[in-house]
Design a protein around this motif. Structure first.
Motif, PDB file in Angstrom:
ATOM      1  N   TYR A  31       0.821  -1.206   0.000  1.00 30.86           N
ATOM      2  CA  TYR A  31       0.000   0.000   0.000  1.00 30.86           C
ATOM      3  C   TYR A  31       0.859   1.262   0.000  1.00 30.86           C
ATOM      4  O   TYR A  31       0.510   2.260  -0.649  1.00 30.86           O
ATOM      5  CB  TYR A  31      -0.946   0.014   1.196  1.00 30.86           C
ATOM      6  N   GLN A  32       1.982   1.233   0.696  1.00 33.45           N
ATOM      7  CA  GLN A  32       2.842   2.415   0.709  1.00 33.45           C
ATOM      8  C   GLN A  32       3.377   2.733  -0.686  1.00 33.45           C
ATOM      9  O   GLN A  32       3.544   3.901  -1.038  1.00 33.45           O
ATOM     10  CB  GLN A  32       3.989   2.215   1.702  1.00 33.45           C
ATOM     11  N   ILE A  33       3.613   1.692  -1.460  1.00 31.36           N
ATOM     12  CA  ILE A  33       4.038   1.914  -2.840  1.00 31.36           C
ATOM     13  C   ILE A  33       2.869   2.393  -3.693  1.00 31.36           C
ATOM     14  O   ILE A  33       2.978   3.360  -4.446  1.00 31.36           O
ATOM     15  CB  ILE A  33       4.659   0.626  -3.418  1.00 31.36           C
ATOM     16  N   ILE A  79      -0.337   6.588  -6.710  1.00 32.16           N
ATOM     17  CA  ILE A  79      -1.586   7.350  -6.819  1.00 32.16           C
ATOM     18  C   ILE A  79      -1.320   8.839  -6.613  1.00 32.16           C
ATOM     19  O   ILE A  79      -1.887   9.691  -7.315  1.00 32.16           O
ATOM     20  CB  ILE A  79      -2.620   6.827  -5.805  1.00 32.16           C
ATOM     21  N   HIS A  80      -0.436   9.161  -5.683  1.00 34.03           N
ATOM     22  CA  HIS A  80      -0.084  10.563  -5.464  1.00 34.03           C
ATOM     23  C   HIS A  80       0.522  11.183  -6.716  1.00 34.03           C
ATOM     24  O   HIS A  80       0.249  12.346  -7.046  1.00 34.03           O
ATOM     25  CB  HIS A  80       0.894  10.686  -4.289  1.00 34.03           C
ATOM     26  N   SER A  81       1.339  10.424  -7.428  1.00 29.24           N
ATOM     27  CA  SER A  81       2.031  10.974  -8.597  1.00 29.24           C
ATOM     28  C   SER A  81       1.143  11.052  -9.831  1.00 29.24           C
ATOM     29  O   SER A  81       1.450  11.785 -10.769  1.00 29.24           O
ATOM     30  CB  SER A  81       3.278  10.144  -8.920  1.00 29.24           C
ATOM     31  N   THR A  82       0.030  10.303  -9.825  1.00 24.39           N
ATOM     32  CA  THR A  82      -0.822  10.227 -11.013  1.00 24.39           C
ATOM     33  C   THR A  82      -2.247  10.727 -10.786  1.00 24.39           C
ATOM     34  O   THR A  82      -2.963  10.985 -11.765  1.00 24.39           O
ATOM     35  CB  THR A  82      -0.933   8.766 -11.482  1.00 24.39           C
ATOM     36  N   ALA A 118       9.099   6.030 -11.485  1.00 26.56           N
ATOM     37  CA  ALA A 118       9.852   6.808 -10.493  1.00 26.56           C
ATOM     38  C   ALA A 118       9.188   6.742  -9.126  1.00 26.56           C
ATOM     39  O   ALA A 118       9.870   6.635  -8.099  1.00 26.56           O
ATOM     40  CB  ALA A 118       9.977   8.262 -10.964  1.00 26.56           C
ATOM     41  N   ALA A 119       7.861   6.796  -9.097  1.00 25.01           N
ATOM     42  CA  ALA A 119       7.147   6.730  -7.816  1.00 25.01           C
ATOM     43  C   ALA A 119       7.408   5.409  -7.106  1.00 25.01           C
ATOM     44  O   ALA A 119       7.591   5.373  -5.885  1.00 25.01           O
ATOM     45  CB  ALA A 119       5.649   6.932  -8.044  1.00 25.01           C
ATOM     46  N   ILE A 120       7.443   4.322  -7.858  1.00 26.08           N
ATOM     47  CA  ILE A 120       7.661   3.005  -7.251  1.00 26.08           C
ATOM     48  C   ILE A 120       9.052   2.909  -6.661  1.00 26.08           C
ATOM     49  O   ILE A 120       9.227   2.481  -5.507  1.00 26.08           O
ATOM     50  CB  ILE A 120       7.425   1.885  -8.282  1.00 26.08           C
ATOM     51  N   ILE A 121      10.063   3.299  -7.412  1.00 25.59           N
ATOM     52  CA  ILE A 121      11.430   3.190  -6.885  1.00 25.59           C
ATOM     53  C   ILE A 121      11.637   4.174  -5.733  1.00 25.59           C
ATOM     54  O   ILE A 121      12.307   3.852  -4.740  1.00 25.59           O
ATOM     55  CB  ILE A 121      12.487   3.359  -8.004  1.00 25.59           C
ATOM     56  N   ASN A 122      11.040   5.350  -5.806  1.00 24.49           N
ATOM     57  CA  ASN A 122      11.145   6.294  -4.686  1.00 24.49           C
ATOM     58  C   ASN A 122      10.487   5.745  -3.426  1.00 24.49           C
ATOM     59  O   ASN A 122      11.012   5.907  -2.317  1.00 24.49           O
ATOM     60  CB  ASN A 122      10.516   7.638  -5.063  1.00 24.49           C
ATOM     61  N   ALA A 123       9.352   5.092  -3.579  1.00 26.27           N
ATOM     62  CA  ALA A 123       8.689   4.479  -2.421  1.00 26.27           C
ATOM     63  C   ALA A 123       9.571   3.395  -1.812  1.00 26.27           C
ATOM     64  O   ALA A 123       9.680   3.283  -0.582  1.00 26.27           O
ATOM     65  CB  ALA A 123       7.337   3.901  -2.836  1.00 26.27           C
TER      66      ALA A 123
END
Length: 207
Positions: free
Chosen positions: A33-35, A40-43, A192-197
């Motif tokens: 969920y954190q990922i 969701i935040h980025s999109t 990018a959002a996934i790797i940043n998470a």
């Protein structure tokens, strides 16, 4: 203040609270969920709560690889630009971009595809983050099948219409730690959002 909140801007934290309220109940684990929440935040696209797929232990494996400073290989520059600041603040992994790593172009292949195959020869155990180039993801999956050299993690989330579904299906069928997005959605911002998470989870876990 914990490590995660120190890496997130206050506006991001406030956005996460809104996302939490709107999603409510879900079937993801805490780490998944954190990922998903960061994607969701980025999109601003809540469909990703159902489209994201995680192979067993993929998050833990990715976190460990990041902490061990495993090189991160991105397909395009946009993915690199989306992660470079956070990488520099945390584990300082090398970031190699396939399209910038091309010394020659293989016949019948794109520059990104050729560059990714070159990266695979140099960094077979790397973390591969593909958000834009489905042909590059297909080529990577084919090479893994032939050579049996396994990357630490593949984040396979190319976006579009041509070869996108085929590339994700190819990834699903190989025994590699992976995070992918089913269907046509994805893109550089999702990658990018996934790797940043994952980086934030690794940093938080490293404290």
């Amino acid at each position: 203040m914990n490590q995660q909140s120190s890496l997130n801007h206050p506006i991001v934290e406030e956005s996460f609270k809104i996302i939490d309220r709107e999603i409510g109940q879900h079937n993801l684990s805490l780490l998944e969920y954190q990922i998903a929440r960061r994607v969701i935040h980025s999109t601003a696209d809540f469909e990703f709560i159902d489209l994201l797929k995680f192979s067993p232990n993929s998050i833990t494996i990715g976190v460990d690889a990041l902490k061990n400073q495993t090189p991160i290989i991105t397909d395009v520059t946009m993915v690199k630009q989306g992660i470079v600041n956070l990488v520099a603040k945390t584990f300082n992994n090398s970031i190699i971009t396939a399209i910038e790593n091309v010394t020659y172009t293989l016949p019948g292949k794109t520059r990104t595809e050729t560059g990714l195959l070159e990266c695979y020869q140099q960094y077979p155990q790397g973390i591969y983050v593909i958000g834009n180039a489905p042909t590059a993801l297909l080529a990577l999956c084919q090479q893994i099948t032939q050579t049996k050299l396994k990357p630490s993690l593949i984040i396979g989330v190319p976006v579009g219409f041509v070869s996108v579904l085929e590339s994700k299906k190819s990834l699903e069928q190989i025994d590699i730690p992976q995070i992918r997005v089913d269907g046509r959605k994805g893109g550089s911002s999702v990658a990018a959002a996934i790797i940043n998470a994952l980086i934030i989870l690794a940093w938080e876990n490293n404290s």
